[in-house]
Design an enzyme around this catalytic site. Structure first.
Site, short mmCIF file in Angstrom:
data_model
loop_
_atom_site.label_atom_id
_atom_site.label_comp_id
_atom_site.label_asym_id
_atom_site.label_seq_id
_atom_site.Cartn_x
_atom_site.Cartn_y
_atom_site.Cartn_z
CG LEU A 14 -1.78 -1.23 1.47
CD1 LEU A 14 -2.58 -1.08 2.75
CD2 LEU A 14 -2.69 -1.46 0.27
CG ASN A 32 8.79 -1.34 0.49
OD1 ASN A 32 8.10 -1.16 -0.51
ND2 ASN A 32 8.29 -1.36 1.70
CG PHE A 62 9.70 4.81 -7.62
CD1 PHE A 62 9.65 5.10 -6.26
CD2 PHE A 62 8.63 4.14 -8.18
CE1 PHE A 62 8.56 4.73 -5.49
CE2 PHE A 62 7.54 3.76 -7.42
CZ PHE A 62 7.50 4.06 -6.06
N GLY A 115 15.35 14.43 -5.59
CA GLY A 115 14.86 15.30 -4.53
C GLY A 115 15.73 15.21 -3.30
CB CYS A 172 7.35 1.55 3.87
SG CYS A 172 5.66 1.21 4.41
#
Length: 435
Positions: A151, A209, A250, A254, A261
């Site tokens: 999520l 991740n 992605f 920045g 996460c």
């Protein structure tokens, strides 16, 4: 089906609400009595787009209930989701005390077959530990399944209702059939339910991740190099993003990733590797680069103000770690604010959703304003840390007329360099030329 969700944090609340939305009877259990009472009264404890509508609808329909009683939850559900915190234990490893503590209680309380589902992000081998602990006390059959969540904060409801894939780690045919039945309404468009062993399922979440965090960090490295050689990271991003093997997502540079996460999961996988005598060299680099990237604007700010930031007043737009959430965990904005406070600077900040959480952290150390333009009053510069949509097309005249001097330090590359030049605003971003 009758479902229970233990833990009503971000993952647990979205999981319980969305499962109720497809007609299941769901009981969500939490030990926080005040929180449970507020949820019973229809108050959503987190900000997540569209969650409030589903939350209210399913409470009214009687499909979504809340309790402080673990026993009630266990008696109700045939499938029991464990959506409990697994925070950083201080050394990078995941703290499993909540998951294993509840597992011990479950073993003592269940009296009939249950499927216990690890929904939390947990290290490889956790399902095995949970099974062993429950088995020590249980007097009935049960199965333990790994079912990691994927999520994205800000898109969690859509991600749950329309998942790209569902991963089920189970060695039990009985448990697998129940899980497939539960998730069948969510994959009618043909997206896969992927069945694998428990350990592979646990690693799948960490691997996903960590890969995304690596992709972000790689682009930040490229951005930093662009500044050294005079290249434009936006052009590089477009150039490589059109390669189907790489993809467009992605790749935006920045001031680093944050949230609940990526930082925790990358560190946990790195630590798990150490425990298994494997050195994740790439992840070690990702962690170090990201830590530095969070304060990448600081040298630019110091240089502009001749290394004297004492009594300088900075307006900060964006405090949450990303748009469409009120989550400030590991937010780059906070790292930069902390450094500015150490330098003796003063902060006036605004965020559409994260103000309450920031107020709890900083008390009276910084000023929080009611609007984005209020933050600019008499400020020496504007710093942008989060790419909320409302910041994308601001009133440049208002910015120039309100700031003490027209200068922007943009950690998310929101504005076109030509526009900044035309507006006569001094502009510093990531991986692009200075104006």
């Amino acid at each position: 089906m009758k479902i229970s969700v233990i833990g009503t944090g971000y993952v647990g609340l979205v999981t319980g609400t969305c499962l109720a939305e497809t007609g299941n009877e769901v009981v969500c259990v939490d030990i926080n009595e005040e929180k449970v009472q507020k949820m019973r009264n229809g108050e959503v404890p987190i900000y997540e787009p569209h969650l409030d509508v589903l939350f209210e609808r399913n409470i009214k329909a009687g499909r979504l209930r809340f309790s402080t009683s673990l026993e009630e939850g266990l008696n109700h559900g045939e499938i029991i989701f464990l959506a409990l915190p697994t925070p950083d234990d201080g050394d990078g490893s995941a703290d499993l005390q909540y998951v294993l503590g509840v597992s011990e209680q479950i073993g003592k309380m269940i009296t009939e077959y249950k499927v216990i589902v690890d929904k939390s992000t947990v290290p490889v081998g956790t399902a095995e530990k949970v099974y062993k602990i429950i088995k020590e006390n249980a007097k009935c059959d049960f199965d333990v399944v790994s079912n990691p969540e994927f999520l994205r904060e800000g898109f969690a409801v859509d991600d749950f209702l329309k998942p790209e894939r569902i991963v089920i780690g189970s060695s039990s045919e009985r448990a697998t059939e129940l899980m497939q039945k539960l998730y069948k309404p969510f994959v009618r468009s043909g997206n896969p339910i992927i069945i694998m062993d428990e350990k592979s399922a646990e690693l799948t979440k960490y691997a996903a991740n960590s890969f995304l965090a690596t992709k972000i960090t790689f682009m930040n490295e490229i951005a930093n190099y662009c500044e050294k050689v005079g290249a434009d990271v936006d052009k590089v991003r477009i150039g490589i993003g059109t390669d189907s093997r790489i993809g467009k997502r992605f790749l935006f540079p920045g001031i680093g990733y944050g949230g609940s996460c990526f930082p925790k999961d990358v560190k946990a996988l790195y630590k798990s590797g150490k425990e298994s005598q494997y050195d994740f060299k790439i992840l070690d680099a990702v962690i170090k680069v990201n830590d530095n990237q969070k304060i990448a604007l600081l040298p630019k700010i110091k240089k502009y103000f001749n290394n004297d930031l004492s009594n300088k007043k900075f307006a900060v737009w964006g405090l949450a770690f990303k748009p469409e959430t009120d989550d400030i965990r590991e937010a780059p904005s906070l790292y930069l604010i902390d450094e500015l406070l150490k330098e003796g600077s003063r902060i006036r900040a605004f965020d559409p959703e994260a103000m309450d959480n920031v107020a709890k952290k900083y008390k009276n150390k910084i000023d929080l304003t009611e609007s984005m333009y209020d933050a600019l009053e008499n400020a020496d510069a504007l710093i942008i840390c989060t790419e909320w949509s409302i910041f994308r097309t601001p009133d440049y005249n208002k910015i120039k007329n309100t700031l003490s001097c027209p200068v922007i330090f943009d950690g998310r590359n929101l504005y076109d360099i030509k526009d900044m030049d035309r507006e006569e605003i001094s502009y510093f971003s990531i991986g692009r030329k200075e104006v």
